[in-house]
Enzyme design. Structure first.
Site, PDB file in Angstrom:
ATOM      1  N   LYS A 115      -7.999  -0.997  -9.369  1.00 53.43           N
ATOM      2  CA  LYS A 115      -8.635  -1.703  -8.259  1.00 53.43           C
ATOM      3  C   LYS A 115      -9.787  -0.892  -7.675  1.00 53.43           C
ATOM      4  CE  LYS A 115      -7.360  -3.995  -3.889  1.00 53.43           C
ATOM      5  NZ  LYS A 115      -8.375  -3.384  -2.993  1.00 53.43           N
ATOM      6  N   HIS A 137     -13.264  -2.660  -1.486  1.00 52.26           N
ATOM      7  CA  HIS A 137     -12.370  -2.249  -0.398  1.00 52.26           C
ATOM      8  C   HIS A 137     -12.721  -2.964   0.907  1.00 52.26           C
ATOM      9  CE1 HIS A 137      -9.207   0.935  -0.200  1.00 52.26           C
ATOM     10  NE2 HIS A 137      -9.285   0.690   1.088  1.00 52.26           N
ATOM     11  N   SER A 181       0.813  -1.214   0.000  1.00 50.74           N
ATOM     12  CA  SER A 181       0.000   0.000   0.000  1.00 50.74           C
ATOM     13  C   SER A 181       0.846   1.264   0.000  1.00 50.74           C
ATOM     14  CB  SER A 181      -0.908   0.008   1.231  1.00 50.74           C
ATOM     15  OG  SER A 181      -1.613   1.231   1.339  1.00 50.74           O
ATOM     16  N   THR A 193      -5.724   2.191  -6.952  1.00 50.72           N
ATOM     17  CA  THR A 193      -6.991   2.061  -6.236  1.00 50.72           C
ATOM     18  C   THR A 193      -7.845   3.294  -6.504  1.00 50.72           C
ATOM     19  OG1 THR A 193      -6.095   0.653  -4.493  1.00 50.72           O
ATOM     20  CG2 THR A 193      -8.062   1.930  -3.954  1.00 50.72           C
TER      21      THR A 193
END
Length: 405
Positions: A277, A301, A144, A192
């Site tokens: 994503k 998520h 991340s 993301t």
């Protein structure tokens, strides 16, 4: 015995067959040794609730608002039943082929650790610990942007890893993150798109706890030359300097202006494969593939963003139908067992992301906990695959599933 003092009784020297873990446990049982760590995803959650700091547990466990989406993610798997095939002449343990190649990355199984931020809440240098465990087992890890370890620290120890980009409200900074990841050895970039801002998370709100405001989970920002150039003083110089850096982060995290066309700029910054994503709608999947994405990652998520959202599994089939012939389709949100992995693959996913259970395990048992949690999922999947009549991943098709009436 403390949460971080669990003895290492399950060190993996090489992956021959994931289901070997089952025999290992039974053989140790003959000598009176039973696992000290839980054997199920629910068991990890229960143990974490007992042992972890309340704020750490809430951050991992919490989801949006009433948490209906998180519940929907797991219950969606109940809508499918596996119909095992018998007498298929499939290879036994040790000979089944669980390997797959996704976005040019070869994996020993179709599993990646989903990107989870702020792992220092659970274990010092948690991202490094997870990367090492994934490398040892031959699965992928996705790191991340909101890490407690820097991109470079992870790159030094990781095997096949991908970098997850939270695209900040500054393209120069976004580009710096991507270029750092590529230099550090990332094999793909995962953008993301479902978090232009944080969801409404009551568990954290009840505790008044947002770790980023305490300087946690922003190591990649604090170490970035573009970010540091925005600061009047180095963040490590004083508490006031760190406070200014945190407030600068607040102004940069998230980006509501992104559109599919922005992927063209990302393509200018890197030649790595790009996955997008957080996609649930087939039209969004078409748009990002048309814009140049190599993969679409179906995810909500883990239920942390929009309450009462569609379960990610319920979106998987339509996304596969829309773009599965043009791009790899990945999946996460709700995976808790090997059979869940099997169902997701049967519905068209190329690989799945696995999140909360190993995060709990990290907090409970450190490196040993993470390895244990991942080995459980992989052994369970290996078993389910063989018992369903599948010698390799090609045998996992939609025909394997029934939908109960």
């Amino acid at each position: 015995m403390g949460a971080r003092d669990v003895p290492d009784t399950a060190t993996v020297s090489a992956v021959s067959s994931f289901i070997d873990f089952q025999n290992e446990i039974y053989l140790q049982g003959m000598g009176g040794t039973v696992p000290e760590l839980p054997m199920t995803a629910d068991g990890f959650a229960d143990r974490a609730r007992e042992l972890l700091d309340a704020r750490a547990y809430a951050y991992v466990a919490g989801s949006a608002s009433t948490e209906r989406t998180a519940l929907a993610n797991t219950s969606a798997f109940d809508r499918y039943r596996i119909v095992p095939r018998m007498l298929c002449g499939t290879s036994g343990p040790g000979a089944r082929d669980t390997s797959v190649e996704v976005l040019g990355t070869k994996l020993a199984a179709p599993v990646l650790t989903s990107p989870v931020g702020v792992l220092e809440l659970l274990h010092e240098k948690g991202e490094v610990v997870v990367a090492r465990a994934a490398k040892e087992l031959g699965v992928g890890t996705v790191v991340s942007t909101a890490s407690s370890s820097t991109i470079e620290e992870v790159g030094e120890v990781a095997g096949d890893w991908w970098y997850q980009l939270y695209w900040p409200a500054d393209d120069e900074l976004a580009r710096s993150f991507v270029e750092r990841a590529q230099r550090a050895g990332a094999k793909a970039i995962v953008v993301t798109v479902d978090t232009p801002s944080l969801g409404w998370r009551p568990r954290d709100l009840e505790l008044g706890h947002l770790p980023f405001l305490l300087g946690k989970g922003i190591a990649n920002y604090l170490s970035d030359p573009v970010f540091r150039a925005k600061l009047p003083a180095p963040p490590e110089e004083s508490e006031d300097a760190l406070r200014i850096a945190i407030l600068t982060w607040v102004g940069l995290f998230g980006n509501h202006t992104l559109r599919p066309a922005d992927l063209a700029r990302l393509r200018e910054w890197t030649d790595l494969p790009i996955a997008v994503k957080g996609v649930l709608h087939p039209d969004d999947a078409r748009l990002v593939v048309d814009a140049g994405a190599d993969a679409v990652w179906v995810s909500n998520h883990g239920g942390r963003q929009v309450d009462n959202s569609i379960a990610a599994l319920d979106a998987l089939g339509s996304v596969v139908g829309a773009v599965g012939d043009r791009a790899d389709v990945l999946f996460d949100s709700g995976v808790r067992s090997g059979s869940d992995v099997l169902v997701a693959l049967a519905l068209g996913a190329k690989a799945v992301g696995y999140g909360r259970p190993w995060a709990y395990a990290l907090g409970i048992g450190g490196a040993v906990g993470v390895r244990h949690a991942l080995r459980l999922l992989l052994a369970d999947f290996d078993s389910a695959m063989g018992l369903s009549g599948c010698a390799d991943l090609a045998g996992i098709t939609r025909e394997l599933l029934a939908v109960p009436r």
